[in-house]
Design a protein around this motif. Structure first.
Motif, PDB file in Angstrom:
ATOM      1  N   ILE A 122     -71.125 -21.241 -13.715  1.00 54.33           N
ATOM      2  CA  ILE A 122     -70.107 -22.247 -14.042  1.00 54.33           C
ATOM      3  C   ILE A 122     -68.814 -21.896 -13.293  1.00 54.33           C
ATOM      4  CG2 ILE A 122     -68.891 -23.422 -15.904  1.00 54.33           C
ATOM      5  CD1 ILE A 122     -71.862 -23.662 -16.293  1.00 54.33           C
ATOM      6  N   LEU A 123     -68.468 -20.614 -13.265  1.00 51.57           N
ATOM      7  CA  LEU A 123     -67.222 -20.181 -12.612  1.00 51.57           C
ATOM      8  C   LEU A 123     -67.282 -20.336 -11.090  1.00 51.57           C
ATOM      9  CD1 LEU A 123     -66.383 -17.020 -14.751  1.00 51.57           C
ATOM     10  CD2 LEU A 123     -65.210 -19.230 -14.797  1.00 51.57           C
ATOM     11  N   SER A 124     -68.494 -20.335 -10.530  1.00 53.69           N
ATOM     12  CA  SER A 124     -68.609 -20.522  -9.082  1.00 53.69           C
ATOM     13  C   SER A 124     -68.645 -21.998  -8.712  1.00 53.69           C
ATOM     14  CB  SER A 124     -69.883 -19.854  -8.563  1.00 53.69           C
ATOM     15  OG  SER A 124     -71.025 -20.589  -8.979  1.00 53.69           O
ATOM     16  N   GLY A 125     -68.761 -22.868  -9.699  1.00 46.96           N
ATOM     17  CA  GLY A 125     -68.863 -24.299  -9.426  1.00 46.96           C
ATOM     18  C   GLY A 125     -70.279 -24.746  -9.107  1.00 46.96           C
ATOM     19  N   ARG A 126     -71.240 -23.815  -9.099  1.00 46.01           N
ATOM     20  CA  ARG A 126     -72.625 -24.202  -8.809  1.00 46.01           C
ATOM     21  C   ARG A 126     -73.144 -25.204  -9.835  1.00 46.01           C
ATOM     22  NH1 ARG A 126     -77.818 -23.302 -10.176  1.00 46.01           N
ATOM     23  NH2 ARG A 126     -79.207 -23.597  -8.410  1.00 46.01           N
ATOM     24  N   THR A 127     -72.805 -24.960 -11.103  1.00 49.48           N
ATOM     25  CA  THR A 127     -73.357 -25.742 -12.202  1.00 49.48           C
ATOM     26  C   THR A 127     -72.243 -26.447 -12.967  1.00 49.48           C
ATOM     27  OG1 THR A 127     -75.120 -24.110 -12.431  1.00 49.48           O
ATOM     28  CG2 THR A 127     -74.777 -25.581 -14.294  1.00 49.48           C
ATOM     29  N   GLN A 128     -72.474 -27.717 -13.271  1.00 45.70           N
ATOM     30  CA  GLN A 128     -71.570 -28.480 -14.130  1.00 45.70           C
ATOM     31  C   GLN A 128     -71.959 -28.214 -15.579  1.00 45.70           C
ATOM     32  OE1 GLN A 128     -68.856 -30.951 -13.843  1.00 45.70           O
ATOM     33  NE2 GLN A 128     -68.981 -30.510 -16.033  1.00 45.70           N
TER      34      GLN A 128
ATOM     35  N   GLN B  61     -69.427 -30.322 -24.225  1.00 45.68           N
ATOM     36  CA  GLN B  61     -69.239 -31.655 -24.809  1.00 45.68           C
ATOM     37  C   GLN B  61     -70.218 -31.898 -25.965  1.00 45.68           C
ATOM     38  OE1 GLN B  61     -69.967 -35.239 -22.456  1.00 45.68           O
ATOM     39  NE2 GLN B  61     -68.253 -36.239 -23.479  1.00 45.68           N
TER      40      GLN B  61
ATOM     41  N   ARG C  59     -68.847 -32.469 -29.806  1.00 50.73           N
ATOM     42  CA  ARG C  59     -69.095 -33.681 -30.596  1.00 50.73           C
ATOM     43  C   ARG C  59     -69.758 -33.366 -31.923  1.00 50.73           C
ATOM     44  NH1 ARG C  59     -71.595 -37.838 -26.078  1.00 50.73           N
ATOM     45  NH2 ARG C  59     -69.596 -38.607 -25.326  1.00 50.73           N
TER      46      ARG C  59
ATOM     47  N   ILE D 130     -64.689 -19.843 -20.670  1.00 56.44           N
ATOM     48  CA  ILE D 130     -65.788 -19.660 -19.720  1.00 56.44           C
ATOM     49  C   ILE D 130     -65.559 -18.327 -19.044  1.00 56.44           C
ATOM     50  CG2 ILE D 130     -67.059 -20.661 -17.793  1.00 56.44           C
ATOM     51  CD1 ILE D 130     -65.752 -23.366 -18.439  1.00 56.44           C
TER      52      ILE D 130
ATOM     53  N   THR E  16     -64.279 -36.466 -23.992  1.00 57.98           N
ATOM     54  CA  THR E  16     -64.283 -36.500 -22.538  1.00 57.98           C
ATOM     55  C   THR E  16     -65.081 -35.319 -21.984  1.00 57.98           C
ATOM     56  OG1 THR E  16     -62.082 -37.489 -22.592  1.00 57.98           O
ATOM     57  CG2 THR E  16     -62.770 -36.503 -20.502  1.00 57.98           C
ATOM     58  N   GLN E  17     -65.916 -35.614 -20.980  1.00 58.04           N
ATOM     59  CA  GLN E  17     -66.631 -34.565 -20.254  1.00 58.04           C
ATOM     60  C   GLN E  17     -65.706 -34.053 -19.138  1.00 58.04           C
ATOM     61  OE1 GLN E  17     -69.955 -32.993 -20.159  1.00 58.04           O
ATOM     62  NE2 GLN E  17     -68.735 -31.823 -18.696  1.00 58.04           N
ATOM     63  N   ASP E  18     -65.318 -32.790 -19.210  1.00 53.89           N
ATOM     64  CA  ASP E  18     -64.503 -32.225 -18.126  1.00 53.89           C
ATOM     65  C   ASP E  18     -65.301 -32.189 -16.830  1.00 53.89           C
ATOM     66  OD1 ASP E  18     -62.296 -30.451 -16.924  1.00 53.89           O
ATOM     67  OD2 ASP E  18     -64.152 -29.357 -16.547  1.00 53.89           O
ATOM     68  N   VAL E  19     -64.671 -32.620 -15.741  1.00 54.29           N
ATOM     69  CA  VAL E  19     -65.288 -32.458 -14.420  1.00 54.29           C
ATOM     70  C   VAL E  19     -64.338 -31.732 -13.464  1.00 54.29           C
ATOM     71  CG1 VAL E  19     -66.832 -34.447 -14.643  1.00 54.29           C
ATOM     72  CG2 VAL E  19     -64.560 -34.773 -13.648  1.00 54.29           C
TER      73      VAL E  19
ATOM     74  N   VAL F 162     -63.092 -28.600 -13.766  1.00 57.28           N
ATOM     75  CA  VAL F 162     -63.404 -27.179 -13.579  1.00 57.28           C
ATOM     76  C   VAL F 162     -64.355 -26.994 -12.398  1.00 57.28           C
ATOM     77  CG1 VAL F 162     -64.639 -25.209 -14.590  1.00 57.28           C
ATOM     78  CG2 VAL F 162     -62.918 -26.436 -15.941  1.00 57.28           C
ATOM     79  N   GLN F 163     -65.401 -27.812 -12.332  1.00 54.11           N
ATOM     80  CA  GLN F 163     -66.359 -27.620 -11.254  1.00 54.11           C
ATOM     81  C   GLN F 163     -65.709 -27.857  -9.883  1.00 54.11           C
ATOM     82  OE1 GLN F 163     -69.862 -30.199 -10.878  1.00 54.11           O
ATOM     83  NE2 GLN F 163     -71.047 -28.437 -10.210  1.00 54.11           N
TER      84      GLN F 163
ATOM     85  N   ALA G 266     -63.412 -24.902  -9.171  1.00 52.51           N
ATOM     86  CA  ALA G 266     -64.234 -23.693  -8.990  1.00 52.51           C
ATOM     87  C   ALA G 266     -64.834 -23.646  -7.584  1.00 52.51           C
ATOM     88  CB  ALA G 266     -65.340 -23.657 -10.044  1.00 52.51           C
ATOM     89  N   ARG G 267     -65.392 -24.781  -7.139  1.00 46.89           N
ATOM     90  CA  ARG G 267     -65.994 -24.821  -5.796  1.00 46.89           C
ATOM     91  C   ARG G 267     -64.954 -24.590  -4.720  1.00 46.89           C
ATOM     92  NH1 ARG G 267     -69.937 -30.153  -6.157  1.00 46.89           N
ATOM     93  NH2 ARG G 267     -71.736 -29.059  -7.040  1.00 46.89           N
TER      94      ARG G 267
ATOM     95  N   VAL H   3     -56.371 -36.462 -14.891  1.00 50.17           N
ATOM     96  CA  VAL H   3     -57.217 -37.530 -14.326  1.00 50.17           C
ATOM     97  C   VAL H   3     -57.845 -36.987 -13.039  1.00 50.17           C
ATOM     98  CG1 VAL H   3     -57.200 -39.849 -13.329  1.00 50.17           C
ATOM     99  CG2 VAL H   3     -55.792 -39.351 -15.347  1.00 50.17           C
TER     100      VAL H   3
ATOM    101  N   ARG I 289     -59.269 -37.911 -10.169  1.00 52.56           N
ATOM    102  CA  ARG I 289     -58.945 -38.215  -8.759  1.00 52.56           C
ATOM    103  C   ARG I 289     -57.513 -37.815  -8.439  1.00 52.56           C
ATOM    104  NH1 ARG I 289     -57.033 -43.836  -7.972  1.00 52.56           N
ATOM    105  NH2 ARG I 289     -56.343 -44.383 -10.052  1.00 52.56           N
TER     106      ARG I 289
END
Lengths: 251, 251
Positions: free
Chosen positions: A14-20, A25, A29, A43, B19-22, B24-25, B28-29, B148, B150
């Motif tokens: 996750i920290l490398s960005g390989r995996t979302q 979530q 929920r 993380i 909300t699903q965080d996007v 971090v990925q 991270a990349r 946000v 973008r």
């Protein structure tokens, strides 16, 4: 007061960005439905001292700690021995789990690596894994779940009935298509001040067709207060010349 | 040693599961490409003392701190004053940003709520926002970005050239379709021990057609070592009777 929780996502991927990550979530929920307040997520990498120190701190600070990841058979799966170390407990074969996995794998394939998945902190209670047998476990207030999402979800649902619950979070959303946050802000501040026990959240959205707006979410433990705040939100949107649209997700 | 980083995701909407965080990925990349080690992510609520304490701790512990979320015009957007408090600095109108936003909004619409977006910790350097004008900012080693996605990405790319970089992470992946982690574990442990400076990661996957396997990732700062470890991984997969498949994502 509802019980509090923390999620520790353990995994370099996750920290490398390989995996979302998608586990946060799901758990978030479900905790809201169960009346457990998710207060923090961390993380962290697959590094023994980091995992141990984080578990020690989290189990003292929160009523429930959920970990995801690091319970497979490979060298980078170190969550279970780290939890044992955080509790000052030996990491030992759990006989019932050993027999379960011995029966699960074909003759001769229950090797040393797979036997690690039957090795738990002493006194841990296994969390059944209906997908692939190797269990998670609870020890004290720490609940150790798989990282693979469908296995994590199955384990969470096995665990959920035994968790100390609270009052479920009530929530009501109104969307203002075509309005901006800046136009709503003053009126929203007034509503938040009238309902200090609730969280009034404001979330811009943008549709694929390019039209945008704002979703206004009223959340809290008292459903009558949530309804009253949501009514005020609805009136605010209408007053600004926009037709309020109810529900989730955004229109 | 590469510089280290921490991401602070600030937002009740992530902790509630709405909300699903996007973000971090994405960050991270990009950090991996820039040679900055992402050491930790924390997701925290929109609560002033929590945000302030977390920023104080993170800015002392990491070379770079990135925050996402909480810089809009509404009452729940409190990241900027919290950063000011964490640095012991006043939170003041930034004249250049004030003029920029005054020109951006139609006459009469640059109201008090929107003026908050021109209010920054004293001495902060704005991060341009090519999407919607209201900037992020850097103060010391803390970089404050929008939530946000973008807008966050645009701000990150404005900021990236000025960040202290390190050696980019080299990575090579081999997939073993039809193999399980338990069969690979012993051989992988040997490879990890031969390359102690690398991270050898093992990640199960499952395709929509139900076939599964394992992705083995060799990662580190020395590309020659990464190649050598990946060659060993390739040989291990072949030795177990499977045809290694190179690259990302899984086949």
């Amino acid at each position: 007061m509802n019980p509090t929780a923390c999620i520790l996502v353990i995994g370099n991927e996750i920290l490398s960005g390989r995996t979302q990550d998608v586990n946060v979530q799901y758990i978030a929920r479900r905790l809201a439905e169960l009346g457990i307040t998710l207060a923090e997520v961390r993380i962290i990498p697959d590094r023994r001292p980091v995992i141990v120190d984080t578990i020690v701190a989290a189990r003292a600070a929160f009523d429930h700690v959920f970990t995801t990841g690091g319970i497979g058979p490979t060298h980078d799966d170190i969550t279970a021995p780290c939890v044992a170390e955080a509790f000052g407990l030996p990491w030992v074969i759990h006989p019932e789990t050993f027999r379960l996995l011995e029966a699960h794998f074909p003759q001769g394939e229950f090797n040393a690596a797979r036997q690690r998945m039957a090795t738990l902190p002493q006194g841990a209670v296994p969390i059944p894994n209906p997908v692939s047998s190797a269990p998670g476990f609870s020890i004290g207030n720490v609940h150790v779940l798989a990282g693979v999402p469908r296995i994590m979800r199955a384990m969470f649902e096995e665990l959920a009935p035994s968790l100390r619950h609270g009052t479920p979070v009530a929530s009501q959303s109104w969307h203002a298509l075509g309005l901006y946050e800046g136009a709503l802000a003053a009126g929203l501040t007034d509503i938040q001040e009238r309902f200090p026990g609730l969280d009034i959240g404001s979330y811009p959205f943008r549709r694929p067709d390019g039209r945008g707006g704002v979703t206004l979410v009223s959340k809290g433990l008292d459903p009558a207060q949530v309804r009253a705040a949501a009514d005020a939100v609805q009136a605010l949107i209408a007053q600004l010349g926009c037709t309020p649209i109810e529900g989730e997700p955004p229109p």
